[in-house]
Design an enzyme around this catalytic site. Sequence first.
Site, PDB file in Angstrom:
ATOM      1  N   GLU A   1      42.619  45.386  36.600  1.00 25.24           N
ATOM      2  CA  GLU A   1      43.381  44.186  36.299  1.00 25.24           C
ATOM      3  C   GLU A   1      44.150  44.395  34.999  1.00 25.24           C
ATOM      4  O   GLU A   1      43.853  45.294  34.213  1.00 25.24           O
ATOM      5  CB  GLU A   1      42.466  42.967  36.178  1.00 25.24           C
ATOM      6  CG  GLU A   1      41.487  43.037  35.033  1.00 25.24           C
ATOM      7  CD  GLU A   1      40.486  41.889  35.054  1.00 25.24           C
ATOM      8  OE1 GLU A   1      40.414  41.181  36.073  1.00 25.24           O
ATOM      9  OE2 GLU A   1      39.780  41.713  34.040  1.00 25.24           O
TER      10      GLU A   1
ATOM     11  N   GLU B   1      35.520  36.169  35.321  1.00 31.02           N
ATOM     12  CA  GLU B   1      34.464  36.511  36.263  1.00 31.02           C
ATOM     13  C   GLU B   1      33.332  35.512  36.081  1.00 31.02           C
ATOM     14  O   GLU B   1      33.322  34.719  35.134  1.00 31.02           O
ATOM     15  CB  GLU B   1      33.941  37.930  36.020  1.00 31.02           C
ATOM     16  CG  GLU B   1      33.318  38.128  34.638  1.00 31.02           C
ATOM     17  CD  GLU B   1      33.011  39.579  34.332  1.00 31.02           C
ATOM     18  OE1 GLU B   1      33.716  40.444  34.868  1.00 31.02           O
ATOM     19  OE2 GLU B   1      32.076  39.830  33.559  1.00 31.02           O
TER      20      GLU B   1
END
Length: 669
Positions: A200, A288
């Site tokens: 990412e 997350e």
Amino acid sequence: MFSKILIANRGEIAVRVIKTCRRLGIKTVVVYSDADAGSLAVEMADETVHIGASPANQSYLVADKIIAACKQTGAQAVHPGFGFLSENAGFAQRCADEGIVFIGPNPGAISAMGDKIESKKFAQAAGVSCVPGHIGEIADTAEAVKISEEIGYPVMIKASAGGGGKGIRVAWTRKDVEEGFPAVRAEAKASFGDDRIFIEKFIESPRHIEIQVLGDKHGNVVHLFERECSIQRRNQKVIEEAPSPLLDEATRNAMGAQAVALAKAVNYDSAGTVEFVAGQDKSFFFLEMNTRLQVEHPVTELITGLDLVEQMIRSAYGEKMAFGQSDLSINGWAIESRIYAEDPYRKFLPSIGRLVRYDPPAEGDKDGPNGGYVVRNDAGVREGDEISMFYDPMISKLCTWAPTRLAAIDGMGRALEDFHIEGLGQNIPFLAAVMDEERFRSGKLATSYIKDEFPDGFNGTTPTAVQLDILTAVGAAMQRVYATRARSYESGLIGEARDEWVVAIGETRLRVKVGGEDGAVAVELLDEGRTLFLTDIDWRPGKPVFKAVLNGLAFTVQAAPAAEGFTIRHRAAKTRVLVLTPRSAELHDKLPEKQAADTSKLVLSPMPGLVVSMDVTTGQQVREGEVVCVLEAMKMQNIIRAERDGVVKAVNAKGGDPVAADEVLVEFA
């Protein structure tokens, strides 16, 4: 309530769970590997079960052994702690199939949110703002390079099952990806038994802020406010605090509401953490979700008054949450410093060995210059224990609480002063330096903080004016004790002991006159016309810690005799202090400086560990920056590069060899 719980973990988190179970009247079972046979957790548990060799993949990561231990002991439930099997949905389901309660979220929630790749897919589908990136598995290095260049550098290479700073790299160039991708995959396989990787965009100068959530099996979910975790090194948290100095009430409520909504969407029913990356403008993106208890949970406990381990146990047992969101509030401020077995003076590389001395600060209420504060220390070690190469290098988690942030920081500074460890490298001086650093105290944090403030690594700090007074007074007081003791053993000596000395600290020379009795010493600075008064002295020869009060300021230093003079450290200021006669001071200034040994043609092991690969051979031409070898210790792989061009003269280690710190690995002609 459960009558017996098995703890499928080790170290400080195993001890932490035992303490709560004892308070609740629940018996505990601890499983242990060869390396942990004599550990504190094993000593404290009601029952123990040996589950294998020291490597985690032969013990703590083997689900069959954990299940067998539960059946052997009759444990009704298993608490996985953090790491190891704590976010393994298959293990949680296996427990359910075997009639054992998993003290954590249900397998569906773990599957949905515990996996970094799946959690991002789920969050995107739910309309949660996410960091740009490639949400999917990556087959090999070539694909990793292609994806990274499509996203645009810098990128973050992350293990799907990662946590605790393991299995993660920032790549700024194509070369970084080519080297980092296989290294992350290897770390992920070794640490989590899962080598899936995703990539990412790396957001520069962000803050890492996480929301603690708590759910039960009746559909209730609350958030327990935020933790600021921006002080990181190698993507591993070092210092955490609660609440965050960045957030205002509106942003806090928005982040909390988003975290709760996400948890409810997956029927979350335990303690968990929704992590966000935040901009300095208070914008935030979902990063997350950790479907487990976090290492830094103590700071949340300190500001809320809740025991998160107890809440996990009650939720797993099926009890309804006894409070709602409106019942919760933030009380004061808490700071956590992770005490690691690593050498800050050697680029923070792991340092394994025995805790020859382990003397933490006393826990409980303390008096400080800015009011009272509370000390808490979560540890799984005792003096004499060994920090092995097989597990995380954490020694303990030192926490302080106070009504205000600055009071909590000042309390942490004092607690770090009082923490004494010998036998291996540890990061206490570095942590103390951060507590004294103005940017940290102002709350202007970012995940790049350590790199920004310590760009050349950590080499201690220059003594402040107050610290120079402390070093001078302590050195003079120690010299007086040694001189008095020496005279008492000599025959025929008459008259008073010498009271005028020269204290040498670096280039500084201070003429002093020392007087006083045991417990109180006056050090007159002859050239400055002022006197340093030491009172309440707690020290004697052979004692490594010197405690006293200097002109009303309580302090603690680490102090020991050196080959010449004394080595004294106050927080991050460590120096040699010489206390000389006036004539000796004159002669000492004429001595030539000792020259350092030339190691420019040697590649030395920066730490103890295992050689994963030796990438050069005798006679090979090597260019500056090329990989010489790869070392592994405490689940982290470290790439050793050539610091100059040269031809390899000798190779002294091969893949699989254990090596010590400073061992010569390669010699150049």
